[in-house]
Design an enzyme around this catalytic site. Structure first.
Site, mmCIF file in Angstrom:
data_model
loop_
_atom_site.group_PDB
_atom_site.id
_atom_site.type_symbol
_atom_site.label_atom_id
_atom_site.label_comp_id
_atom_site.label_asym_id
_atom_site.label_seq_id
_atom_site.Cartn_x
_atom_site.Cartn_y
_atom_site.Cartn_z
ATOM 1 N N HIS A 144 0.846 -1.208 0.000
ATOM 2 C CA HIS A 144 0.000 0.000 0.000
ATOM 3 C C HIS A 144 0.878 1.254 0.000
ATOM 4 O O HIS A 144 0.542 2.253 -0.647
ATOM 5 C CB HIS A 144 -0.865 0.054 1.264
ATOM 6 C CG HIS A 144 -1.882 -1.032 1.369
ATOM 7 N ND1 HIS A 144 -1.793 -2.064 2.271
ATOM 8 C CD2 HIS A 144 -3.038 -1.231 0.685
ATOM 9 C CE1 HIS A 144 -2.849 -2.853 2.145
ATOM 10 N NE2 HIS A 144 -3.611 -2.372 1.186
ATOM 11 N N SER A 193 -2.847 -7.951 3.200
ATOM 12 C CA SER A 193 -3.279 -7.756 4.592
ATOM 13 C C SER A 193 -3.710 -9.082 5.209
ATOM 14 O O SER A 193 -3.732 -9.224 6.425
ATOM 15 C CB SER A 193 -4.440 -6.767 4.648
ATOM 16 O OG SER A 193 -4.073 -5.571 3.995
#
Ligand code: PAF
Length: 285
Positions: free
Chosen positions: A40, A190
């Protein structure tokens, strides 16, 4: 280091972005669901290079999770996310509640054919892309961003978003950014935190298998044979395979020889309770 403004309503988002737009500054959006990792952050850094201002959204979007999926236990790490976005130079963070995004009486869904019905993720998550397309359409309209950045790790998602933005005439450039990997090749996600030690040790085989199948196809082996070898290698290592497929990189359509177009290998498999996805380009020289 300037702390980014943390904004939670659409009115405040528009008010925060308006002076930048009046000053002629371009705006990049990085949509995320939080639980940020280096992948990210690479998107945030790319956003800073592509536009004068960069906005990240942090919103765990309920509509893209099926009832049996991990919405409730999806990692939520907002304070750590904010620190990382601050360090990456993000100018504003939009973190709405579900009520802000889906107020009572909300009745619209953006759903697509084409890449959203490619018989890949959609076979296993039939409601997922309508949830993604709806929330991303809303974020693009709310922010009126000039560019929006998405990771190639979710390759079908990227194709769906490109198609949606094109079909809805949204004046935004959709940019795909390369997958960031751990030192052993595992694509950052994640959801990697769900892997136990033994599963984490085996997880890089997903990427290694993609590389092996891509090499075989590039070397002239029949795609079906190369894919069968890859599927068997994953099964032997204890993965429960959802799919390992070779597709047209733009449309995600099924391909046949002679291969003229850019190709993509895409995989999804479960290791224990954790579902992993990955993809790579196949270069035919
Ligand atoms: O890729 C994600 O994190 C999500 O699907 C996105 C694009 C932020 C939409 O909720």
């Amino acid at each position: 280091m300037n702390k980014p403004a943390v904004i939670s309503t659409v009115v405040d988002l528009r008010a925060a972005l308006a002076p930048w737009r009046r000053a002629g500054e371009t705006i990049a959006l990085v949509p995320t669901m939080g639980a940020l990792h280096a992948g990210h952050i690479s998107l945030a850094q790319l956003a800073k290079r592509k536009a004068r201002r960069a906005v990240a959204s942090v919103f765990v979007n309920p509509t893209q999770f099926a009832p049996h999926e991990d919405f409730a236990k999806y990692p939520r790490t907002f304070e750590a996310d904010l620190e990382r976005l601050t360090a990456a130079g993000i100018d504003a963070v939009f973190s709405p509640t579900p009520q802000v995004m889906y107020p009572s009486g909300f009745a619209t869904t953006v759903s697509l054919e084409g890449p959203a019905k490619a018989d890949l993720e959609d076979r296993f998550r039939p409601t997922h892309f309508a949830g993604v397309a709806t929330v991303v359409a809303k974020l693009l309209i709310q922010s009126a961003a000039d560019v929006a950045i998405f990771g190639e790790k979710d390759f079908q998602q990227l194709a769906v978003i490109r198609q949606m933005a094109k079909d809805l005439d949204l004046p935004v450039e959709i940019i795909g950014a390369p997958t960031v990997r751990e030192h052993d090749g595992l694509a950052m996600s994640s959801r990697n935190v769900y892997l136990d030690t033994e599963e984490r040790r085996r997880a890089p085989l997903l990427h290694a298998t993609l590389q092996d199948v891509a090499r075989r196809i590039a070397a002239g082996e029949e795609a079906d044979a190369a894919l069968a070898t890859g599927r068997q290698a994953l099964a032997d290592a204890g993965f429960v395979l959802d799919y390992l497929e070779l597709r047209d990189a733009a449309s995600l359509a099924v391909v046949a020889k002679p291969f003229m177009q850019p190709l993509r290998l895409l995989v999804a498999a479960k290791l224990g309770k954790t579902r992993l996805i990955d993809n790579i380009a196949v270069s035919l020289s």
